[in-house]
Design a protein around this motif. Structure first.
Motif, PDB file in Angstrom:
ATOM      1  N   GLU A   1       0.399  -0.925  -0.266  1.00 40.73           N
ATOM      2  CA  GLU A   1      -0.182   0.099   0.096  1.00 40.73           C
ATOM      3  C   GLU A   1       1.108   1.548   0.035  1.00 40.73           C
ATOM      4  N   LYS A   2       2.323   1.423   0.550  1.00 39.70           N
ATOM      5  CA  LYS A   2       3.146   2.252   0.842  1.00 39.70           C
ATOM      6  C   LYS A   2       3.833   2.554  -0.537  1.00 39.70           C
ATOM      7  N   LEU A   3       4.013   1.223  -0.977  1.00 38.77           N
ATOM      8  CA  LEU A   3       5.014   1.227  -2.029  1.00 38.77           C
ATOM      9  C   LEU A   3       4.623   1.620  -2.860  1.00 38.77           C
ATOM     10  N   THR A   4       3.807   1.791  -3.538  1.00 40.99           N
ATOM     11  CA  THR A   4       2.814   1.511  -4.238  1.00 40.99           C
ATOM     12  C   THR A   4       2.037   3.113  -4.478  1.00 40.99           C
ATOM     13  N   ASN A   5       2.156   3.002  -3.544  1.00 37.15           N
ATOM     14  CA  ASN A   5       0.879   4.953  -3.594  1.00 37.15           C
ATOM     15  C   ASN A   5      -0.257   4.398  -4.411  1.00 37.15           C
ATOM     16  N   GLY A   6      -1.004   3.018  -3.524  1.00 30.46           N
ATOM     17  CA  GLY A   6      -2.147   2.547  -3.471  1.00 30.46           C
ATOM     18  C   GLY A   6      -2.909   2.381  -5.055  1.00 30.46           C
ATOM     19  N   ILE A   7      -1.443   2.591  -6.095  1.00 31.74           N
ATOM     20  CA  ILE A   7      -2.275   2.541  -7.853  1.00 31.74           C
ATOM     21  C   ILE A   7      -2.637   1.061  -7.686  1.00 31.74           C
ATOM     22  N   PRO A   8      -3.765   0.786  -7.429  1.00 34.86           N
ATOM     23  CA  PRO A   8      -4.713  -0.588  -8.105  1.00 34.86           C
ATOM     24  C   PRO A   8      -3.874  -1.511  -8.212  1.00 34.86           C
ATOM     25  N   ASP A   9      -3.548  -1.342  -9.718  1.00 31.30           N
ATOM     26  CA  ASP A   9      -2.857  -1.715 -10.990  1.00 31.30           C
ATOM     27  C   ASP A   9      -1.761  -2.625 -10.430  1.00 31.30           C
ATOM     28  N   ALA A  10      -0.913  -1.850  -9.379  1.00 26.60           N
ATOM     29  CA  ALA A  10       0.434  -2.274  -9.357  1.00 26.60           C
ATOM     30  C   ALA A  10       1.163  -3.739  -8.553  1.00 26.60           C
TER      31      ALA A  10
ATOM     32  N   GLU B   1       5.078 -17.173  -3.843  1.00 25.77           N
ATOM     33  CA  GLU B   1       5.355 -17.108  -4.899  1.00 25.77           C
ATOM     34  C   GLU B   1       4.815 -15.130  -5.956  1.00 25.77           C
ATOM     35  N   TRP B   2       4.590 -14.680  -4.010  1.00 23.13           N
ATOM     36  CA  TRP B   2       4.459 -12.817  -5.230  1.00 23.13           C
ATOM     37  C   TRP B   2       5.662 -12.463  -5.572  1.00 23.13           C
ATOM     38  N   GLU B   3       5.532 -11.367  -7.043  1.00 20.71           N
ATOM     39  CA  GLU B   3       6.842 -11.069  -7.466  1.00 20.71           C
ATOM     40  C   GLU B   3       7.851 -10.356  -6.445  1.00 20.71           C
ATOM     41  N   GLY B   4       8.889 -10.870  -6.771  1.00 20.69           N
ATOM     42  CA  GLY B   4       9.986 -10.094  -5.930  1.00 20.69           C
ATOM     43  C   GLY B   4      10.239 -10.811  -4.846  1.00 20.69           C
ATOM     44  N   VAL B   5       9.432 -11.506  -4.288  1.00 19.11           N
ATOM     45  CA  VAL B   5       9.347 -12.587  -2.634  1.00 19.11           C
ATOM     46  C   VAL B   5       9.820 -13.137  -3.070  1.00 19.11           C
ATOM     47  N   THR B   6      11.020 -13.615  -1.998  1.00 23.89           N
ATOM     48  CA  THR B   6      11.462 -14.519  -1.903  1.00 23.89           C
ATOM     49  C   THR B   6      11.699 -15.268   0.057  1.00 23.89           C
ATOM     50  N   CYS B   7      11.322 -16.453   0.067  1.00 20.37           N
ATOM     51  CA  CYS B   7      11.070 -17.362   1.369  1.00 20.37           C
ATOM     52  C   CYS B   7      12.434 -17.934   1.486  1.00 20.37           C
ATOM     53  N   GLY B   8      12.397 -18.224   2.367  1.00 19.70           N
ATOM     54  CA  GLY B   8      13.676 -19.173   2.955  1.00 19.70           C
ATOM     55  C   GLY B   8      13.144 -20.941   3.046  1.00 19.70           C
ATOM     56  N   ARG B   9      13.448 -22.273   2.267  1.00 25.23           N
ATOM     57  CA  ARG B   9      13.108 -23.020   2.584  1.00 25.23           C
ATOM     58  C   ARG B   9      12.563 -24.287   3.961  1.00 25.23           C
ATOM     59  N   ARG B  10      13.328 -23.825   4.977  1.00 28.33           N
ATOM     60  CA  ARG B  10      12.849 -23.817   5.972  1.00 28.33           C
ATOM     61  C   ARG B  10      11.635 -23.080   6.648  1.00 28.33           C
ATOM     62  N   HIS B  11      11.981 -21.990   7.211  1.00 32.84           N
ATOM     63  CA  HIS B  11      10.768 -21.652   7.475  1.00 32.84           C
ATOM     64  C   HIS B  11       9.569 -20.922   7.000  1.00 32.84           C
ATOM     65  N   MET B  12       9.679 -20.853   5.455  1.00 35.86           N
ATOM     66  CA  MET B  12       8.933 -20.339   4.794  1.00 35.86           C
ATOM     67  C   MET B  12       8.718 -18.653   5.300  1.00 35.86           C
ATOM     68  N   ARG B  13       9.906 -18.136   5.928  1.00 34.29           N
ATOM     69  CA  ARG B  13       9.919 -16.469   6.273  1.00 34.29           C
ATOM     70  C   ARG B  13      10.367 -16.152   4.933  1.00 34.29           C
ATOM     71  N   VAL B  14       9.955 -13.980   4.804  1.00 28.51           N
ATOM     72  CA  VAL B  14      10.681 -14.029   3.884  1.00 28.51           C
ATOM     73  C   VAL B  14      12.326 -13.325   3.705  1.00 28.51           C
ATOM     74  N   SER B  15      12.767 -13.659   2.525  1.00 29.73           N
ATOM     75  CA  SER B  15      14.488 -13.923   3.276  1.00 29.73           C
ATOM     76  C   SER B  15      14.957 -12.440   2.102  1.00 29.73           C
ATOM     77  N   VAL B  16      13.486 -12.437   1.084  1.00 28.97           N
ATOM     78  CA  VAL B  16      14.651 -11.633  -0.138  1.00 28.97           C
ATOM     79  C   VAL B  16      13.125 -10.572  -0.733  1.00 28.97           C
ATOM     80  N   LEU B  17      13.579  -9.488  -0.496  1.00 31.00           N
ATOM     81  CA  LEU B  17      12.167  -8.968  -1.150  1.00 31.00           C
ATOM     82  C   LEU B  17      13.454  -7.767  -2.984  1.00 31.00           C
ATOM     83  N   HIS B  18      12.847  -7.827  -3.591  1.00 32.26           N
ATOM     84  CA  HIS B  18      13.259  -7.373  -4.829  1.00 32.26           C
ATOM     85  C   HIS B  18      12.995  -6.799  -5.623  1.00 32.26           C
ATOM     86  N   LEU B  19      12.224  -5.169  -5.421  1.00 35.77           N
ATOM     87  CA  LEU B  19      11.785  -4.814  -6.569  1.00 35.77           C
ATOM     88  C   LEU B  19      12.434  -3.428  -7.258  1.00 35.77           C
TER      89      LEU B  19
END
Length: 880
Positions: A37-46, A58-76
């Protein structure tokens, strides 16, 4: 009971952990949605993939660790959202890499970033963050890289960076920071704090450099555009021995370059552009044997540049706008890797040394303008096959333009204005098909304008003003575009041309008929009669005295002196032994050998005359290579047609031996080299591609008859000791006859030729006519093979998937998925994002050329001239 209690306890703990992980995952998901919401400034199609239908891993730019399935990389990256970085970022506590580059973020960097204690990489470059770098970053004790380039941050570079014991990369350039507290960062390998507008007038000196001598692991120090003043201190030579890049361009540093600079023996780049340095280039700079880039332009340096000749690894040399004097030293010939040499706007004088530039075969850009150089243009320019820019304007050069300049087929800009050149405008300038800018104004040329200039299809700027030109102005090509002809003024006797030039019409003078007198007719008849009688007499004597054909060896004399017999070739190759065998082809075998009276090793191609077409192949190859001379074609020494010791027919062709082997072995290895040659980097592959393109361009456009090679493939691409590529094996080549090549009388049916599976163009397989476009197809496949490291016959290519389609489907986004892994290994690991993007762009451009050349239909394929222009563009981009 104990067992049941333990099982119960284990079950409770497992349930608790699972519940905790589940809750943590929910926390990550909510944190990401809040961030969106903050990054995209509320742009609906972003970020459309950030929705409930997909797991957040599985979201764009998101990578999770295999063990805990927690977000380890955010790359946009590379978006125009215009948002901010919200505080919910702090809830992604497993985050190791945060890369939000070039997405138009503004506001301050939130303090909550300090909660990311596992964070190793922070890249917020190319945004609009302002304010100070938050102190809370000190909590991120695992940080290894901080990249905040191109923002609007203010304040001092924090001294507390020194407490980050793992930090090895700090890139803070293009902000408003004050970089005066760097000395405590003793773990860093890279420091980039350039273009920070914290003051002017040189109010900040370089004393803090003394503290940087503690940074014993420092490899790169970039402090460009910061307004530093004062002298470059002597202890600059005491910086880390690992230092490879030292750049302080665009400051206000004065004084001399200290001799201690020679102590930085691993320096590959030294950039002091746009300062106020004076004095001579120190002799100690000659000790920097690894220096590849030297930038000293726009200073007040003086003296000569003789010591530069010791820098044999130099590939970029910028000395523009100083006070250098004396002549251009012949010692520069040792800088054989030089690609760019600029020394315009100095006080150089004297003649340009003969043959100097003949040694610098890798030159792409040469700028000697605005000096006082005299004499004619020297010999040697003919070796500069890659030369793109040649600036010689505003000197005192004289004489005529040498003919070997006509072989610089890669020239895009030729500027010779304001000199004393005279004679005719050379017709061969019309063969420089890549030329875009031609300026020979303010000289003393006296001739008509050659019609060949109409052939320059890329020429968009032409200035012929203030010479002594006369006669009719052409009307086609560049001459049909009045905006492209900068000026023809100052030439009083020009006429005609297009109406917009407003030149006077040309007068048509009728030719006078000349009647011969009876005396002239009698002399003419006598001369013709004498010639006829002489020819008849010579013919009779020749047929009466000629010897039988098979009495002796009858080698074809190719180079004017070398003659060989079967016995000499037998001895040269140790009896054509298997130990001398270097390869086999469609019509015979190739042996390495040496002749007593020829200093270099030779390669002997012995034809297997039992193979159908071998004798014809012998004649084709002898005729083809005997008539053609080009730097990028294999040089034929002689042909031998004789009998062997058993009285059988023997035919062989003798070439110069290519010690570096062929492209096939360099890419894929062979029996003698089990592992592939990992040293064939992108620049070398680019040079090979250029050399082969030049060879094909010569065959298709610059010979009396159009020559189609018909078997372009890696094993026929050979390299000599100097890394120059030569196209060989013309055994199946075909000659086409100019404008009639497509008439039914002269066409060659492709079903009668032999090629190599994987490289044969599709039209040949269906009986189409042989054409230069067929060679272009094969060349395109070779380019894609160089890029991917995969043969077109690889097992992965089957049914409808080909090497061409494999590459076409994956560019531009998937370029790194198709590139040869060995090629990727040759790139430096420690690159900036800008450099990485530049390399990717070059790889995509290279792939597009290969794809365009290997299109299914011949009319859709690139021309060799366009291929050369595009490859040179890649080379310029790569070198920048």
């Amino acid at each position: 009971m104990r067992t049941h209690s333990q099982l119960l306890l284990y079950f409770m703990l497992s349930t608790t952990v699972a519940l905790a992980l589940s809750l943590s995952s929910v926390t990550d998901k909510h944190a990401l949605l809040s961030l969106k919401e903050k990054l995209t400034n509320g742009i609906p199609d972003a970020l459309p993939s950030w929705n409930e239908s997909l797991h957040f891993c599985e979201w764009e730019g998101v990578t999770c660790g295999r063990r805990h399935m927690r977000v380890s990389v955010l790359h946009l990256e590379n978006q125009n959202w215009g948002g901010t970085l919200g505080p919910s970022l702090g809830n992604l506590t497993f985050l190791r890499k945060l890369k939000l580059s070039n997405i138009d973020l503004h506001g301050e960097i939130p303090k909550e970033v300090g909660l990311l204690k596992r964070l190793q990489v922070l890249d917020l470059s190319k945004n609009k963050f302002h304010g100070k770098i938050p102190f809370e970053l000190t909590n991120c004790t695992n940080l290894q890289e901080i990249i905040l380039l191109y923002n609007q941050l203010t304040g001092n570079v924090p001294s507390w960076f020194g407490s980050m014991t793992q930090l090895n990369k700090l890139l803070l350039g293009a902000n408003n920071l004050i970089p005066l507290t760097l000395g405590s960062l003793n773990k860093l390998k890279r420091i980039r704090v350039d273009n920070n507008n914290f003051g002017s007038g040189g109010s900040h000196d370089l004393n803090f450099l003394s503290s940087l001598t503690n940074c014993t692991k420092l490899e790169q120090l970039i402090l460009d555009g910061n307004g530093f003043g004062g002298v470059l201190p002597y202890y600059v030579g005491n910086l880390s021995t690992y230092l490879s890049v030292l750049s302080m361009a665009k400051n206000q540093i004065y004084g001399v370059i200290p001799e201690s600079l020679g102590q930085l023996i691993n320096l590959t780049e030294f950039d002091m552009m746009r300062n106020f340095l004076e004095g001579k280039i120190p002799n100690s700079i000659g000790k920097l044997k690894n220096l590849g880039r030297l930038v000293l332009q726009q200073n007040s340096l003086s003296g000569n540049i003789t010591t530069i000749g010791n820098l044999t690894t130099l590939f970029e040399l910028y000395l523009h706008t100083n006070n250098f004097e004396g002549s251009i030293p012949i010692t520069l010939r040792h800088c054989t890797q030089l690609q760019t040499f600029g020394i315009s706007t100095n006080n150089l004088s004297g003649d340009i040394p003969d043959h100097l530039f003949g040694y610098l075969e890798n030159l792409i850009n040469l700028d000697l303008s605005n000096n006082s150089l005299t004499g004619p243009l020297p010999l040697g320019f003919g070796n500069l096959k890659h030369l793109s820019l040649l600036y010689l304007y505003e000197n005192k050069l004289s004489g005529e333009i040498p003919s070997d300049l006509g072989t610089c087929l890669s020239l895009t800009e030729l500027i010779l204005e304001r000199n004393f050149f005279h004679g005719s405008i050379p017709w061969f300038l019309g063969s420089l098909r890549s030329l875009e800018v031609l300026d020979i104004s303010n000289n003393s040329f006296s001739s008509t304008i050659p019609l060949e200039l109409e052939n320059l299809v890329y020429l968009n700027t032409l200035d012929l003003s203030f010479n002594n030109l006369y006669g009719e102005v052409p009307t086609r090509g560049v001459f049909s575009n009045v905006s492209a002809i900068n000026s023809l003024t100052g030439n009083k006797n020009l006429c005609g041309g297009i109406p917009q030039l407003k030149l006077p019409p040309c007068l048509k003078v009728p030719a006078k008929k000349h009647k011969r007198t009876p005396k002239e007719k009698l002399i003419l008849i006598s001369v013709i009669g004498g010639v006829v009688i002489s020819v008849i007499a010579f013919t009779i004597v020749h047929f009466l005295t000629r010897k039988p054909k098979r009495l002796s060896s009858s080698p074809s004399l190719i180079n004017g002196s070398l003659r060989v017999t079967y016995g000499e070739l037998h001895e040269a190759t140790n009896g054509f032994s298997s130990s001398n065998l270097v390869g086999t082809g469609s019509f015979g075998s190739v042996y390495k050998g040496s002749l007593l009276y020829f200093e270099k090793p030779i390669a002997v191609k012995v034809l297997n005359l039992e193979t159908r077409g071998a004798a014809k192949s012998f004649m084709v190859e002898c005729n083809a290579l005997g008539k053609m001379k080009h730097r990028n074609l294999v040089k034929i020494l002689t042909c031998c047609s004789s009998v062997d010791y058993n009285g059988e027919d023997f035919k062989a062709i003798v070439f110069e031996f290519m010690p570096s082997g062929n492209l096939e072995n360099l890419l894929h290895g062979n029996e003698d080299h089990e592992s592939r040659n990992l040293n064939l980097n992108f620049t070398q592959r680019l040079d090979i591609a250029l050399d082969v393109a030049h060879a094909l361009d010569y065959l298709h456009n610059d010979t009396e008859q159009v020559v189609v090679h018909c078997d372009v493939k890696p094993s026929n691409v050979l390299l000599d000791d100097d890394g120059v590529t030569h196209l060989g094996d013309f055994g199946v080549a075909r000659f086409l006859h100019g404008a009639t090549e497509y008439s039914s009388k002269n066409q060659v049916i492709s079903s009668t030729i032999k090629g190599t599976i994987g490289y044969i163009p599709p039209e040949y397989g269906s009986g189409g006519m042989v054409s230069p476009q067929g060679d272009i197809y094969s060349y395109g496949i070779v380019l894609l093979e160089m890029l991917t490291g995969k043969r077109p016959t690889d097992n992965m290519f089957y049914e409808n998937l080909s090497l061409h389609k494999f590459c076409k489907m994956r560019i531009p986004e998937g370029i790194l998925d198709v590139v040869d892994s060995c090629l990727l290994m040759s790139f430096a690991e420690d690159q900036t994002q800008v450099m990485e993007n530049n390399i990717k762009e070059c790889l995509v451009m290279f792939a597009k050329i290969g794809i365009a050349c290997s299109e299914e239909f011949p009319t859709q394929r690139m021309l060799t001239k366009d291929v050369i222009v595009k490859l040179l563009e890649i080379k310029r981009k790569l070198s920048s």
